[in-house]
Design an enzyme around this catalytic site. Structure first.
Site, PDB file in Angstrom:
ATOM      1  N   TYR A 123       0.813  -1.303   0.106  1.00  0.00           N
ATOM      2  CA  TYR A 123       0.047  -0.013  -0.122  1.00  0.00           C
ATOM      3  C   TYR A 123       0.742   1.364   0.027  1.00  0.00           C
ATOM      4  O   TYR A 123       0.539   2.142  -0.570  1.00  0.00           O
ATOM      5  CB  TYR A 123      -0.990  -0.101   1.280  1.00  0.00           C
ATOM      6  CG  TYR A 123      -2.053   1.164   1.373  1.00  0.00           C
ATOM      7  CD1 TYR A 123      -2.981   1.346   0.469  1.00  0.00           C
ATOM      8  CD2 TYR A 123      -1.671   2.121   2.426  1.00  0.00           C
ATOM      9  CE1 TYR A 123      -3.524   2.402   0.997  1.00  0.00           C
ATOM     10  CE2 TYR A 123      -2.399   3.027   2.763  1.00  0.00           C
ATOM     11  CZ  TYR A 123      -3.643   3.231   1.985  1.00  0.00           C
ATOM     12  OH  TYR A 123      -4.620   4.370   2.193  1.00  0.00           O
TER      13      TYR A 123
ATOM     14  N   LYS B 149       0.618   5.016  -2.564  1.00  0.00           N
ATOM     15  CA  LYS B 149       0.343   6.355  -1.949  1.00  0.00           C
ATOM     16  C   LYS B 149       1.326   7.284  -1.928  1.00  0.00           C
ATOM     17  O   LYS B 149       1.485   8.505  -1.941  1.00  0.00           O
ATOM     18  CB  LYS B 149      -0.083   6.158  -0.392  1.00  0.00           C
ATOM     19  CG  LYS B 149      -1.397   5.298  -0.197  1.00  0.00           C
ATOM     20  CD  LYS B 149      -2.673   6.170  -1.293  1.00  0.00           C
ATOM     21  CE  LYS B 149      -3.814   5.644  -0.785  1.00  0.00           C
ATOM     22  NZ  LYS B 149      -5.070   6.326  -1.249  1.00  0.00           N
TER      23      LYS B 149
END
Length: 363
Positions: free
Chosen positions: A202, A206
């Site tokens: 993740y 980002k």
């Protein structure tokens, strides 16, 4: 030693005071996110933060287009959002079912929203769609690593691409300054500011969004500058309105997405997060809108996230040069203790349990 502690306390008191004054609006009297009568397109608008943002903007008088994949959730969400409208006789609401991980779908989103908006592209486009699949890196299937990048980074990049192409079309010399700039807002995460065990699928996506925001913020100056050229031929090719880029970095949000994350989250990740203070969708939406209204480029929704942002700005634009500088001094010292503590927690977990996902390790 005592003198050093005294001056450290004085500096900390000044920082807290300045931060408090900034929250109260002393440093930013102008509303930089004026939405009354404007059209706002939000991806990920059927649940969580996206739904919360849409509700707040509806209260402020915006026309809302929400995008998500599930048509039933969209129908439920638009009913919920429109119930908060400032003026039901004037405001309009629309839903689009689409998969934002596909570039052609983003083109369709923009085309449909533009047609619905009387032939004009939305004034504000806010990418909220995204999601996390936390797990240890080596245990994550390659297809999941790719899908995390597709959902988070590419979903934002595709939308930015089609939006900027719509917004930078030549205005034939017609310059409209009365309605303010068009604004493209991406939703990253505080996870982009630090690497935490168990978030390898993740965090990189980002973090890439932050780099994209920095780059686009610089790039749109081409178009904003062309609007002010003394050369009529340059102005004729310029867009009719300025463009601004923004990035929102929320922390943990209590939502269905968070519940799904916990299904794959490793115990060591939960250990690192145990002192977090999750925000509801309404809390995080309100903080994000407030930060954008004050003119922030990178907007965080919690104090600890604001410290992390200040400590890792690098070449990114400052929201408030004084406050950001003071906070960067604080976090530079604080991270001398926070960083080793996080490393020690992960190391000691491994020392006791190895890589096993043992929930007792989070107690």
């Amino acid at each position: 030693m005592a003198g050093g502690l005294f001056w450290a306390s004085v500096v900390l008191a000044v920082i807290i005071s300045v931060f408090a004054l900034d929250i109260m609006g002393l440093f930013s009297r102008k509303n930089h996110l004026e939405v009354d009568g404007k059209t706002v397109l939000l991806t990920g608008g059927s649940t969580g933060m996206g739904r919360g943002v849409a509700k707040i903007l509806a209260k402020k008088g915006a026309n809302i287009v929400i995008v998500a994949r599930n048509q039933q959730r969209l129908a439920e969400a638009v009913k919920y959002i429109s119930a908060s409208a400032k003026d039901t006789s004037k405001q309009r609401f629309h839903t689009i079912s689409a998969d934002v991980t596909k570039p052609e779908e983003n083109d369709r989103i923009m085309a449909e929203a533009t047609k619905w908006n009387h032939g004009q592209p939305p004034d504000i486009v806010w990418q909220v769609a995204g999601g996390a699949h936390p797990a240890l890196f080596k245990d994550t299937p390659i297809e999941v690593l790719r899908s995390q990048m597709d959902m988070n980074y590419w979903g934002a990049a595709y939308l930015a691409h089609t939006t900027l192409n719509a917004w930078t079309k030549p205005s034939a010399g017609s310059q409209d300054a009365s309605t303010g700039p068009r604004q493209f807002i991406m939703t990253s995460s505080v996870a982009a500011l630090l690497g935490a065990a168990g978030y390898a699928p993740y965090c990189p996506a980002k973090a890439a969004m932050r780099s994209l925001a920095d780059t686009l913020r610089s790039e749109v100056n081409i178009y904003n500058g062309s609007r002010r050229s003394k050369d009529p031929s340059v102005r004729a090719e310029a867009p009719g309105r300025d463009i601004s880029i923004h990035l929102v970095m929320p922390g943990t949000i209590t939502s269905p997405g968070f519940e799904n994350e916990n299904l794959t989250k490793h115990a060591v990740t939960k250990l690192l997060e145990k002192d977090d203070s999750p925000q509801t969708e309404d809390e995080v939406a309100a903080a994000a809108v407030k930060g954008l209204e004050s003119g922030g480029f990178i907007v965080t929704t919690q104090f600890i996230a604001s410290l992390l942002r200040a400590g890792m700005l690098g070449g990114s634009a400052r929201n408030n040069w004084l406050l950001d500088t003071l906070m960067s001094w604080v976090v530079a010292v604080a991270w001398l203790f926070i960083g080793p503590d996080m490393d020690a927690k992960v190391f000691n977990y491994g020392k006791k349990y190895g890589a096993k996902n043992v929930e007792e390790g989070a107690k």
